[in-house]
Scaffold this active site. Structure first.
Site, PDB file in Angstrom:
ATOM      1  N   HIS A 122       0.843  -1.197   0.000  1.00 42.29           N
ATOM      2  CA  HIS A 122       0.000   0.000   0.000  1.00 42.29           C
ATOM      3  C   HIS A 122       0.874   1.241   0.000  1.00 42.29           C
ATOM      4  O   HIS A 122       1.862   1.319   0.727  1.00 42.29           O
ATOM      5  CB  HIS A 122      -0.893  -0.021   1.249  1.00 42.29           C
ATOM      6  CG  HIS A 122      -1.917   1.047   1.288  1.00 42.29           C
ATOM      7  ND1 HIS A 122      -1.757   2.205   2.012  1.00 42.29           N
ATOM      8  CD2 HIS A 122      -3.134   1.131   0.698  1.00 42.29           C
ATOM      9  CE1 HIS A 122      -2.836   2.965   1.867  1.00 42.29           C
ATOM     10  NE2 HIS A 122      -3.685   2.345   1.075  1.00 42.29           N
ATOM     11  N   SER A 146      -6.870  -1.256  -5.457  1.00 46.92           N
ATOM     12  CA  SER A 146      -6.978  -1.602  -4.041  1.00 46.92           C
ATOM     13  C   SER A 146      -7.943  -2.766  -3.887  1.00 46.92           C
ATOM     14  O   SER A 146      -8.608  -3.176  -4.840  1.00 46.92           O
ATOM     15  CB  SER A 146      -7.426  -0.396  -3.205  1.00 46.92           C
ATOM     16  OG  SER A 146      -8.671   0.105  -3.657  1.00 46.92           O
ATOM     17  N   ASP A 180      -6.401  14.671  -5.601  1.00 46.43           N
ATOM     18  CA  ASP A 180      -6.312  13.235  -5.359  1.00 46.43           C
ATOM     19  C   ASP A 180      -7.705  12.770  -4.950  1.00 46.43           C
ATOM     20  O   ASP A 180      -8.299  13.341  -4.036  1.00 46.43           O
ATOM     21  CB  ASP A 180      -5.297  12.991  -4.229  1.00 46.43           C
ATOM     22  CG  ASP A 180      -5.001  11.518  -3.980  1.00 46.43           C
ATOM     23  OD1 ASP A 180      -5.703  10.666  -4.542  1.00 46.43           O
ATOM     24  OD2 ASP A 180      -4.075  11.237  -3.212  1.00 46.43           O
ATOM     25  N   MET A 181      -8.229  11.762  -5.613  1.00 43.73           N
ATOM     26  CA  MET A 181      -9.598  11.331  -5.311  1.00 43.73           C
ATOM     27  C   MET A 181      -9.747   9.827  -5.423  1.00 43.73           C
ATOM     28  O   MET A 181      -9.131   9.187  -6.273  1.00 43.73           O
ATOM     29  CB  MET A 181     -10.589  11.985  -6.266  1.00 43.73           C
ATOM     30  CG  MET A 181     -10.273  11.769  -7.740  1.00 43.73           C
ATOM     31  SD  MET A 181     -11.571  12.299  -8.861  1.00 43.73           S
ATOM     32  CE  MET A 181     -12.519  10.783  -9.020  1.00 43.73           C
ATOM     33  N   ALA A 182     -10.528   9.269  -4.519  1.00 42.39           N
ATOM     34  CA  ALA A 182     -10.963   7.895  -4.676  1.00 42.39           C
ATOM     35  C   ALA A 182     -12.096   7.886  -5.699  1.00 42.39           C
ATOM     36  O   ALA A 182     -12.748   8.911  -5.933  1.00 42.39           O
ATOM     37  CB  ALA A 182     -11.456   7.337  -3.343  1.00 42.39           C
ATOM     38  N   LYS A 230     -20.900   6.365 -13.534  1.00 40.74           N
ATOM     39  CA  LYS A 230     -19.691   7.052 -13.991  1.00 40.74           C
ATOM     40  C   LYS A 230     -18.495   6.679 -13.114  1.00 40.74           C
ATOM     41  O   LYS A 230     -17.406   6.365 -13.612  1.00 40.74           O
ATOM     42  CB  LYS A 230     -19.914   8.562 -13.988  1.00 40.74           C
ATOM     43  CG  LYS A 230     -20.996   9.011 -14.972  1.00 40.74           C
ATOM     44  CD  LYS A 230     -21.225  10.508 -14.923  1.00 40.74           C
ATOM     45  CE  LYS A 230     -22.332  10.913 -15.887  1.00 40.74           C
ATOM     46  NZ  LYS A 230     -22.608  12.369 -15.852  1.00 40.74           N
ATOM     47  N   GLY A 312      -8.281  20.648  -5.306  1.00 35.45           N
ATOM     48  CA  GLY A 312      -7.087  20.516  -4.479  1.00 35.45           C
ATOM     49  C   GLY A 312      -6.791  21.714  -3.604  1.00 35.45           C
ATOM     50  O   GLY A 312      -5.915  21.647  -2.736  1.00 35.45           O
TER      51      GLY A 312
END
Length: 355
Positions: A122, A146, A180-182, A230, A312
């Protein structure tokens, strides 16, 4: 919910505490320094889901042999602009950082560098890596797979992971623009962070074992994708780019974070670094990025908003705030960091939600 005590520390103090704890677990100072820098960076930007809250888990995995302490790293250049970085199940933060350096080198030479990280642990917040590329006057896009904990759109059982995407670009006379995004409404780490503070979560983040929305962070059974179909498509894209493309397990076959802490994760990640100077005038590009962000800031905010933030920006604002006030750390986490204990029974052989 019980109110928890909080401790404030500077980013450098947090870095030192994390590094010492990881070294105590058995990690080399070289690798521990990069991991600590990545985690302290995340907490400093308010990405607490990928900060100090993860140290207990990392330390247990390191102590049990699930992170290779003496990995045989190797970079195999497969084309003028491409390569595979063999991580040999070393800690993901360090392996990812070394792979990024290769991608930047290739982009400087050929205009683009695409480097896959093969069999890694990770790696934490991807923003840390793309920001470094942007500081080298590059555009960067990083994706990482992940373990499965997200229900596909229309489904009732998890298949994909949170599969994050990070992007950064340089700008004139300022720090880079970074986001940064999940590909889920929220990362699992956000649920973990809520649990550490005994806090409820919004009912849009996750579902319980019956597939119904839940606000109880202890009853989460699966997360949900952003924007329905999406987000579902984006998480499939990330899995293909960082899993299948590298010949690694994909989807529901990706290793669990907590199933066996004595075994390597064998995860995949992909860095795509682009050199703007091969496409346009670099100074003009950076000036245009700055102009875009300035124009976004000038847009009239809608009702309920005081201003328009560019992607951000809130993380950068939190970073500036914490420089003045210190970073808030839950006292239980702080006490663990300053203590001597390395736990061997907190995470091993737990389910995907550390239960």
């Amino acid at each position: 919910m019980t109110e928890l005590e909080m401790v404030r520390v500077t980013e450098s103090e947090l870095h030192e505490l994390i590094q010492k704890k990881l070294e105590k677990a058995g990690l080399s100072s070289l690798h521990a320094n990069t991991v600590a820098e990545t985690l302290a960076f995340a907490d400093a930007r308010g990405i607490h889901s990928h900060g100090a809250v993860r140290v207990d888990y990392y330390a247990e995995r390191i102590a049990k042999g699930g992170s290779n302490l003496t990995p045989k790293f190797k970079f195999n250049q497969t084309g003028p602009s491409t390569g595979i970085f063999e991580a040999d199940n070393g800690v993901g933060h360090y392996a990812s950082n070394e792979a990024l350096k290769e991608a930047i080198r290739l982009a400087k030479e050929t205009g683009i560098g695409v480097v896959g990280v093969h069999q890694m642990g990770h790696s934490g917040a991807l923003a840390y890596f793309v920001k470094q590329a942007a500081e080298a006057d590059m555009i960067a896009l990083s994706v990482c797979q992940s373990d499965p904990m997200v229900v596909p759109f229309g489904g009732a059982e998890p298949y994909f992971g949170t599969n994050p995407i990070a992007f950064a670009a340089p700008r004139k006379d300022h720090t880079p623009v970074v986001f940064d995004m999940a590909t889920t409404v929220q990362a699992w780490g956000k649920v973990l962070h809520a649990r550490s503070r005994n806090e409820a979560i919004p009912d849009t983040w996750a579902v319980d074992e019956n597939g119904n929305p839940t606000t109880d962070s202890t009853k989460v059974s699966a997360l949900v994708p952003i924007a329905g179909p999406k987000g579902y498509g984006l998480m499939m894209m990330v899995d293909i780019l960082s899993g299948m493309l590298l010949g690694l397990p994909f989807g529901k076959h990706v290793s669990s974070m907590y199933h066996d802490l004595s075994a390597g994760r064998e995860l995949g990640q992909l860095h795509i670094v682009i050199n703007p100077a091969f496409f346009t005038d670099l100074d003009l590009f950076k000036e245009n990025i700055s102009q875009m962000l300035d124009e976004l800031k000038e847009i009239k905010p809608s009702e309920g908003f005081s201003e328009v933030n560019y992607p951000g920006e809130r993380g950068r604002m939190r970073e500036k705030k914490y420089e003045e006030t210190g970073i808030e750390i839950v006292d239980d986490i702080y006490n663990y960091l300053i203590g001597d204990a390395i736990h061997f029974d907190r995470y091993d052989h737990k389910n995907k939600f550390a239960e």
